[in-house]
Write a protein that holds these residues in place. Structure first.
Motif, PDB file in Angstrom:
ATOM      1  N   ASN A  63       0.815  -1.218   0.000  1.00 31.55           N
ATOM      2  CA  ASN A  63       0.000   0.000   0.000  1.00 31.55           C
ATOM      3  C   ASN A  63       0.848   1.267   0.000  1.00 31.55           C
ATOM      4  OD1 ASN A  63      -2.659  -1.293   0.156  1.00 31.55           O
ATOM      5  ND2 ASN A  63      -1.992  -1.946   2.204  1.00 31.55           N
ATOM      6  N   GLY A  64       1.972   1.192  -0.695  1.00 27.91           N
ATOM      7  CA  GLY A  64       2.846   2.344  -0.816  1.00 27.91           C
ATOM      8  C   GLY A  64       3.715   2.627   0.388  1.00 27.91           C
ATOM      9  N   LYS A  65       3.643   1.779   1.413  1.00 22.67           N
ATOM     10  CA  LYS A  65       4.396   2.030   2.640  1.00 22.67           C
ATOM     11  C   LYS A  65       5.745   1.316   2.682  1.00 22.67           C
ATOM     12  CE  LYS A  65       0.156   2.743   5.321  1.00 22.67           C
ATOM     13  NZ  LYS A  65      -0.676   2.255   6.444  1.00 22.67           N
ATOM     14  N   GLY A  66       5.922   0.287   1.850  1.00 21.05           N
ATOM     15  CA  GLY A  66       7.184  -0.440   1.826  1.00 21.05           C
ATOM     16  C   GLY A  66       8.276   0.353   1.122  1.00 21.05           C
ATOM     17  N   GLU A  67       9.516   0.118   1.531  1.00 14.04           N
ATOM     18  CA  GLU A  67      10.658   0.855   0.997  1.00 14.04           C
ATOM     19  C   GLU A  67      11.716  -0.114   0.499  1.00 14.04           C
ATOM     20  OE1 GLU A  67      14.062   4.056   2.536  1.00 14.04           O
ATOM     21  OE2 GLU A  67      12.679   3.113   3.965  1.00 14.04           O
TER      22      GLU A  67
END
Length: 351
Positions: free
Chosen positions: A56-60
């Motif tokens: 959900n776009g939070k991983g890096e």
């Protein structure tokens, strides 16, 4: 190195993992070099995009490239351990030299997934292409093209001895070449560098004679470029068939022009996206999902029955450009058919 296939993986490590993370996952990505354009153009951006979509776009994704320096890669790995990344994807410069770093990551509780090259040490999984099949595709294409008997002399331009994949490519190719052609010269090319391949090919030409070389097995496209440069420098105008691997843009254009005979198309999106899925699943501790992503088994010099996912490959020739790299969106016809190659593309029906 041995490699076996199994109907399904047990995925014991994946099953034992506990789901301690949600979407806030940090993936450490260590890639080996920049000479091959695929790592910067495909692997890193695809993995980064897939990790983001899975979280959900939070991983890096924290990325480092060793530029063919094994010691530098070990320093990069140590830094990622210090930075407490959640999982590591490691494409080793030197599969043996990285083993100590893998052990340190494991001791720090960081899972390590070997990416593209099978690293030694206690890795949790391996994602790559079926490397022996790559060599088989190359060797079979070359012998089919020659089709002239065992007396025909070829040169083998193999990859670096520090890369375990190179040994598998070589084994697969030899299975197709042995008994069908004469291997007049064979080289293990330091660091996979095109310049080293060119120097090796110049030596082969000097020893065998340019007119006596019926074909060249080149393990990848970068080296194929070096081989072709050497042949042209020696005054060869009717080039013998030269193999390759990776479907680099320069190589595809050489194939269009008739300078390079073939390459091996490896669907990088499949490999890179599966690597991202494996990394996220391993951190989250989803045993069933991890198992489903690792249906194969491989063994390294240090570990046996490693859960793995092996992606299949195909031959890329003038006849298959549209059904491989263009169909999958790797390159557009416009990228391939620049002014220099426009007429050749038109003759092949590529537009």
């Amino acid at each position: 190195m041995t490699l076996t296939l199994a109907a399904c993986g047990t995925g014991d490590d994946g099953a034992e993992a506990s789901p301690t993370k949600g979407d806030d996952i940090t993936v450490g990505l260590l890639l080996p070099e920049k000479a091959n354009s695929r790592y910067e153009k495909f692997d890193y951006p695809i993995i980064k995009k897939k990790v983001a979509s899975l979280t959900n776009g939070k991983g890096e994704v924290v990325y480092a490239n060793a530029e063919q320096d094994a010691a530098e890669q070990n320093r990069q790995l140590a830094q990622m351990i210090d930075d407490k990344v959640d999982v590591l994807l490691v494409d080793a410069v030197d599969s043996h030299a990285i083993a100590t770093g893998v052990e340190k990551a494991k001791a720090a509780g960081i899972p390590v997934i070997a990416y593209d090259r099978l690293a030694e040490g206690p890795i949790d999984a391996y994602i790559s292409f079926d490397n022996e099949a790559v060599g088989q595709v190359q060797g079979r294409a070359l012998t089919d093209q020659l089709d002239g008997g065992k007396s025909q002399k070829i040169v083998m331009m193999n990859g670096a001895v520090t890369d375990p994949n190179a040994a598998q490519f070589k084994a697969g190719a030899l299975g197709e070449l042995t008994g069908k052609v004469t291997i007049a010269k064979s080289y293990d090319t330091k660091d996979w560098k095109p310049a080293n391949a060119r120097a090796n090919m110049m030596a082969a030409i000097s020893s065998i004679g340019a007119d006596n070389i019926a074909g060249v097995y080149s393990a990848n496209d970068g080296m194929a470029g070096g081989v072709i440069s050497a042949l042209k420098a020696a005054g060869v105008t009717n080039l013998p068939p030269v193999t390759g691997q990776d479907a680099e843009l320069d190589a595809v254009q050489r194939i269009v022009a008739g300078d390079q005979f073939m390459s091996v198309y490896k669907p990088y999106p499949d490999e890179a996206e599966t690597a991202a899925e494996l990394a996220v699943a391993r951190v989250r501790g989803y045993g069933i999902e991890f198992d489903s992503l690792t249906p194969d088994k491989v063994s390294s010099p240090t570990d046996k029955n490693i859960p793995a996912h092996l992606v299949q490959v195909s031959s890329l020739t003038q006849n298959t450009i549209e059904s491989t790299v263009i169909r999958d969106g790797i390159y557009s016809a416009q990228e391939i058919c620049t002014a220099k190659y426009k007429a050749a593309c038109e003759s092949l029906g590529i537009d």
